[in-house]
Write a protein that holds these residues in place. Structure first.
Motif, PDB file in Angstrom:
ATOM      1  N   GLY A 193       0.808  -1.208   0.000  1.00 17.03           N
ATOM      2  CA  GLY A 193       0.000   0.000   0.000  1.00 17.03           C
ATOM      3  C   GLY A 193       0.842   1.258   0.000  1.00 17.03           C
ATOM      4  O   GLY A 193       1.992   1.278   0.442  1.00 17.03           O
ATOM      5  N   ASN A 194       0.237   2.308  -0.544  1.00 19.87           N
ATOM      6  CA  ASN A 194       0.850   3.622  -0.496  1.00 19.87           C
ATOM      7  C   ASN A 194       0.687   4.198   0.900  1.00 19.87           C
ATOM      8  O   ASN A 194      -0.368   4.064   1.530  1.00 19.87           O
ATOM      9  N   ALA A 195       1.713   4.860   1.391  1.00 12.43           N
ATOM     10  CA  ALA A 195       1.678   5.372   2.763  1.00 12.43           C
ATOM     11  C   ALA A 195       0.588   6.418   2.956  1.00 12.43           C
ATOM     12  O   ALA A 195       0.066   6.581   4.054  1.00 12.43           O
ATOM     13  N   ARG A 196       0.223   7.132   1.920  1.00  8.69           N
ATOM     14  CA  ARG A 196      -0.798   8.166   2.044  1.00  8.69           C
ATOM     15  C   ARG A 196      -2.199   7.629   1.778  1.00  8.69           C
ATOM     16  O   ARG A 196      -3.120   7.831   2.562  1.00  8.69           O
ATOM     17  N   SER A 197      -2.366   6.939   0.664  1.00 14.09           N
ATOM     18  CA  SER A 197      -3.710   6.520   0.270  1.00 14.09           C
ATOM     19  C   SER A 197      -4.130   5.175   0.854  1.00 14.09           C
ATOM     20  O   SER A 197      -5.316   4.853   0.861  1.00 14.09           O
ATOM     21  N   ARG A 198      -3.170   4.362   1.317  1.00 15.79           N
ATOM     22  CA  ARG A 198      -3.457   2.998   1.789  1.00 15.79           C
ATOM     23  C   ARG A 198      -4.128   2.175   0.698  1.00 15.79           C
ATOM     24  O   ARG A 198      -5.001   1.358   0.962  1.00 15.79           O
ATOM     25  N   MET A 199      -3.700   2.377  -0.524  1.00 19.04           N
ATOM     26  CA  MET A 199      -4.259   1.661  -1.657  1.00 19.04           C
ATOM     27  C   MET A 199      -3.192   0.767  -2.275  1.00 19.04           C
ATOM     28  O   MET A 199      -2.005   1.090  -2.250  1.00 19.04           O
ATOM     29  N   MET A 200      -3.632  -0.349  -2.842  1.00 22.57           N
ATOM     30  CA  MET A 200      -2.728  -1.263  -3.521  1.00 22.57           C
ATOM     31  C   MET A 200      -3.219  -1.469  -4.952  1.00 22.57           C
ATOM     32  O   MET A 200      -4.347  -1.112  -5.306  1.00 22.57           O
ATOM     33  N   GLU A 201      -2.373  -2.081  -5.791  1.00 17.66           N
ATOM     34  CA  GLU A 201      -2.739  -2.304  -7.184  1.00 17.66           C
ATOM     35  C   GLU A 201      -3.168  -3.746  -7.400  1.00 17.66           C
ATOM     36  O   GLU A 201      -2.568  -4.674  -6.857  1.00 17.66           O
ATOM     37  N   ILE A 202      -4.216  -3.910  -8.224  1.00 19.48           N
ATOM     38  CA  ILE A 202      -4.695  -5.227  -8.633  1.00 19.48           C
ATOM     39  C   ILE A 202      -4.832  -5.204 -10.147  1.00 19.48           C
ATOM     40  O   ILE A 202      -5.319  -4.231 -10.725  1.00 19.48           O
ATOM     41  N   ARG A 203      -4.382  -6.272 -10.825  1.00 20.58           N
ATOM     42  CA  ARG A 203      -4.494  -6.387 -12.267  1.00 20.58           C
ATOM     43  C   ARG A 203      -5.539  -7.445 -12.610  1.00 20.58           C
ATOM     44  O   ARG A 203      -5.475  -8.571 -12.095  1.00 20.58           O
ATOM     45  N   ILE A 204      -6.482  -7.073 -13.487  1.00 20.54           N
ATOM     46  CA  ILE A 204      -7.574  -7.948 -13.896  1.00 20.54           C
ATOM     47  C   ILE A 204      -7.427  -8.260 -15.379  1.00 20.54           C
ATOM     48  O   ILE A 204      -7.337  -7.347 -16.202  1.00 20.54           O
ATOM     49  N   THR A 205      -7.386  -9.540 -15.743  1.00 21.25           N
ATOM     50  CA  THR A 205      -7.309  -9.935 -17.152  1.00 21.25           C
ATOM     51  C   THR A 205      -8.610  -9.583 -17.863  1.00 21.25           C
ATOM     52  O   THR A 205      -9.700  -9.828 -17.339  1.00 21.25           O
ATOM     53  N   LEU A 206      -8.501  -9.015 -19.083  1.00 25.96           N
ATOM     54  CA  LEU A 206      -9.673  -8.611 -19.854  1.00 25.96           C
ATOM     55  C   LEU A 206      -9.632  -9.222 -21.249  1.00 25.96           C
ATOM     56  O   LEU A 206      -8.559  -9.576 -21.750  1.00 25.96           O
ATOM     57  N   ASP A 207     -10.799  -9.313 -21.851  1.00 25.94           N
ATOM     58  CA  ASP A 207     -10.908  -9.716 -23.254  1.00 25.94           C
ATOM     59  C   ASP A 207     -10.709  -8.455 -24.099  1.00 25.94           C
ATOM     60  O   ASP A 207     -11.427  -7.463 -23.907  1.00 25.94           O
ATOM     61  N   PRO A 208      -9.741  -8.450 -25.034  1.00 26.75           N
ATOM     62  CA  PRO A 208      -9.493  -7.238 -25.827  1.00 26.75           C
ATOM     63  C   PRO A 208     -10.679  -6.799 -26.669  1.00 26.75           C
ATOM     64  O   PRO A 208     -10.736  -5.641 -27.099  1.00 26.75           O
ATOM     65  N   ASN A 209     -11.640  -7.703 -26.910  1.00 25.64           N
ATOM     66  CA  ASN A 209     -12.815  -7.335 -27.689  1.00 25.64           C
ATOM     67  C   ASN A 209     -13.866  -6.614 -26.850  1.00 25.64           C
ATOM     68  O   ASN A 209     -14.814  -6.052 -27.411  1.00 25.64           O
ATOM     69  N   ASP A 210     -13.719  -6.627 -25.527  1.00 25.38           N
ATOM     70  CA  ASP A 210     -14.724  -6.026 -24.653  1.00 25.38           C
ATOM     71  C   ASP A 210     -14.418  -4.574 -24.307  1.00 25.38           C
ATOM     72  O   ASP A 210     -15.336  -3.758 -24.170  1.00 25.38           O
ATOM     73  N   PHE A 211     -13.144  -4.247 -24.138  1.00 27.22           N
ATOM     74  CA  PHE A 211     -12.790  -2.926 -23.631  1.00 27.22           C
ATOM     75  C   PHE A 211     -11.688  -2.307 -24.480  1.00 27.22           C
ATOM     76  O   PHE A 211     -10.877  -3.007 -25.083  1.00 27.22           O
ATOM     77  N   ILE A 212     -11.654  -0.975 -24.505  1.00 26.35           N
ATOM     78  CA  ILE A 212     -10.692  -0.213 -25.296  1.00 26.35           C
ATOM     79  C   ILE A 212      -9.521   0.188 -24.401  1.00 26.35           C
ATOM     80  O   ILE A 212      -9.721   0.634 -23.262  1.00 26.35           O
ATOM     81  N   ILE A 213      -8.303   0.040 -24.924  1.00 22.23           N
ATOM     82  CA  ILE A 213      -7.119   0.427 -24.165  1.00 22.23           C
ATOM     83  C   ILE A 213      -7.206   1.918 -23.820  1.00 22.23           C
ATOM     84  O   ILE A 213      -7.460   2.755 -24.680  1.00 22.23           O
ATOM     85  N   GLY A 214      -6.988   2.222 -22.550  1.00 23.19           N
ATOM     86  CA  GLY A 214      -7.088   3.598 -22.081  1.00 23.19           C
ATOM     87  C   GLY A 214      -8.449   3.956 -21.524  1.00 23.19           C
ATOM     88  O   GLY A 214      -8.627   5.027 -20.935  1.00 23.19           O
ATOM     89  N   GLY A 215      -9.441   3.068 -21.699  1.00 17.39           N
ATOM     90  CA  GLY A 215     -10.781   3.333 -21.201  1.00 17.39           C
ATOM     91  C   GLY A 215     -10.892   3.150 -19.698  1.00 17.39           C
ATOM     92  O   GLY A 215     -10.057   2.515 -19.051  1.00 17.39           O
ATOM     93  N   ALA A 216     -11.964   3.707 -19.145  1.00 12.58           N
ATOM     94  CA  ALA A 216     -12.225   3.612 -17.704  1.00 12.58           C
ATOM     95  C   ALA A 216     -13.198   2.471 -17.433  1.00 12.58           C
ATOM     96  O   ALA A 216     -14.162   2.264 -18.179  1.00 12.58           O
ATOM     97  N   VAL A 217     -12.952   1.725 -16.374  1.00 16.19           N
ATOM     98  CA  VAL A 217     -13.828   0.632 -15.953  1.00 16.19           C
ATOM     99  C   VAL A 217     -14.037   0.710 -14.451  1.00 16.19           C
ATOM    100  O   VAL A 217     -13.328   1.434 -13.741  1.00 16.19           O
ATOM    101  N   ARG A 218     -15.032  -0.038 -13.982  1.00 15.54           N
ATOM    102  CA  ARG A 218     -15.278  -0.210 -12.552  1.00 15.54           C
ATOM    103  C   ARG A 218     -15.222  -1.697 -12.248  1.00 15.54           C
ATOM    104  O   ARG A 218     -15.769  -2.517 -12.998  1.00 15.54           O
ATOM    105  N   VAL A 219     -14.570  -2.045 -11.147  1.00 11.88           N
ATOM    106  CA  VAL A 219     -14.380  -3.445 -10.770  1.00 11.88           C
ATOM    107  C   VAL A 219     -14.978  -3.659  -9.386  1.00 11.88           C
ATOM    108  O   VAL A 219     -14.712  -2.897  -8.455  1.00 11.88           O
ATOM    109  N   GLY A 220     -15.808  -4.707  -9.275  1.00 16.04           N
ATOM    110  CA  GLY A 220     -16.401  -5.046  -7.988  1.00 16.04           C
ATOM    111  C   GLY A 220     -15.516  -6.022  -7.228  1.00 16.04           C
ATOM    112  O   GLY A 220     -15.300  -7.146  -7.682  1.00 16.04           O
TER     113      GLY A 220
END
Length: 364
Positions: free
Chosen positions: A244-271
């Protein structure tokens, strides 16, 4: 006398019709209301938090050249190029001249080696007859060794030049999409100077920043919902970076996607799960009836009557939501037409052949 004869038949006529009228009034029940229903699902439920993410290419690279030279050709922005195909070509004339010089050096040193080898053979026979000193023999052998090393160096120089000629064409290291030109044809580039920015359009993933509180409930390979303004799909967690970041207490998670579903650079929401899983019941969100007195759902009992059931809501699961209350074990839940119902109303459940227009007409 005439009046009496008229009244008696009238009374008889009323006696005939009034009992029938009473019977009609007794049977005048309201018609069954048409509703649309869905199931109440028993499933494992976990609370979710929705975090924003960005769609990235797994490989986002800046290509440069291993040699310097003037650019003669370059792929255009937006082009897709297969691995191994050229994306930039440099003027290789200077390198070709160098290759000719290297070949000449090889021939020169090869001739020198041949000459000194012949001398060594002659001097060996003379030394056997003691017609030559040891110092002279050592000197000629040293010259031969030097000539042989120069020949090896000349061949290495030619190999390097030929390699540089090959590298004057920058090729795609993988299947690429050209995103940006950082130089243009006609310009001179030096070694290591960035020429193009490219991405691999066939391998994409979402990078999300999540609070550290989800660490106990998430693991690699877990399926999670990913959505944007167009669609929602379920994908798997590729990697977790539990730092985690010392300020935000956030960590990074990577989610595999189908390239036909989403555009590179686009915004998504993950549950992401934010609690331990537990057993519960879910209904479609449309089943909830919100009133000042509380939240209700209507279930249909075995007599096709609507039963009003007070509920409290729990975790949301996409289009469904957890409800808690005294639910009927096998009763379907009303998802359309519930706003017109009262407890105990007779209902008629819609079939697959009934259209939405019929439901709207029934509501009116």
């Amino acid at each position: 006398m005439l009046t009496r004869n008229i009244i008696i038949p009238l009374l008889i006529t009323l006696d005939l019709f009034v009992p029938g009228l009473a019977i009609a009034q007794d049977n005048n029940e309201p018609p069954a209301q048409l509703v649309e229903v869905d199931s109440v699902n028993a499933e494992m439920i976990t609370a979710r938090i929705w975090v924003p993410g960005t769609v990235l290419s797994v490989t986002d690279s800046e290509l440069s050249s291993e040699v310097s030279g003037r650019i003669t050709w370059m792929a255009n922005v937006g082009e897709r190029i297969q691995a191994g195909q050229p994306v930039v070509k440099l003027d290789s004339q200077r390198l070709e001249i160098t290759r000719n010089q290297d070949q000449a050096n090889i021939e020169k040193w090869q001739a020198r080696v041949n000459l000194l080898s012949a001398r060594v053979d002659r001097f060996d026979s003379m030394a056997a007859k003691q017609n030559m000193s040891e110092d002279q023999m050592d000197e000629i052998r040293a010259e031969l060794t030097i000539a042989r090393q120069e020949l090896v160096q000349a061949r290495a120089n030619l190999e390097l030049t030929e390699y540089q000629i090959v590298q004057s064409q920058v090729t795609a290291p993988f299947d690429i999409l050209v995103v940006e030109r950082l130089q243009s044809p006609g310009e001179f580039t030096s070694v290591g100077q960035v020429l193009l920015r490219v991405v691999d359009p066939t391998k994409v993933e979402a990078s999300v920043r999540a609070p550290l509180s989800v660490i106990p409930f998430i693991n690699k390979g877990m399926a999670v919902p990913v959505s944007d303004s167009r669609l929602q799909v379920t994908q798997t967690v590729r990697s977790i970076v539990p730092v985690g970041n010392a300020r935000s207490r956030m960590m990074e998670i990577r989610i595999t996607l189908d390239p036909n579903d989403f555009i590179i650079g686009g915004a998504v929401r993950v549950g992401l799960p934010n609690s331990a899983a537990h057993e519960g019941h879910t209904v479609p969100r449309d089943a909830l009836v919100l009133r000042k007195s509380g939240t209700y759902i209507y279930q249909v009992d075995a007599n096709n009557k609507a039963q009003q059931i007070p509920v409290t809501t729990g975790a949301g699961l996409g289009e469904r939501i957890e409800v808690k209350g005294k639910l009927l074990a096998d009763g379907p839940v009303v998802i359309r037409g519930a706003e017109r119902l009262k407890d105990g109303d007779k209902v008629r459940m819609s079939s697959a052949t009934e259209t939405s227009e019929e439901l709207v007409a029934a509501a009116l």
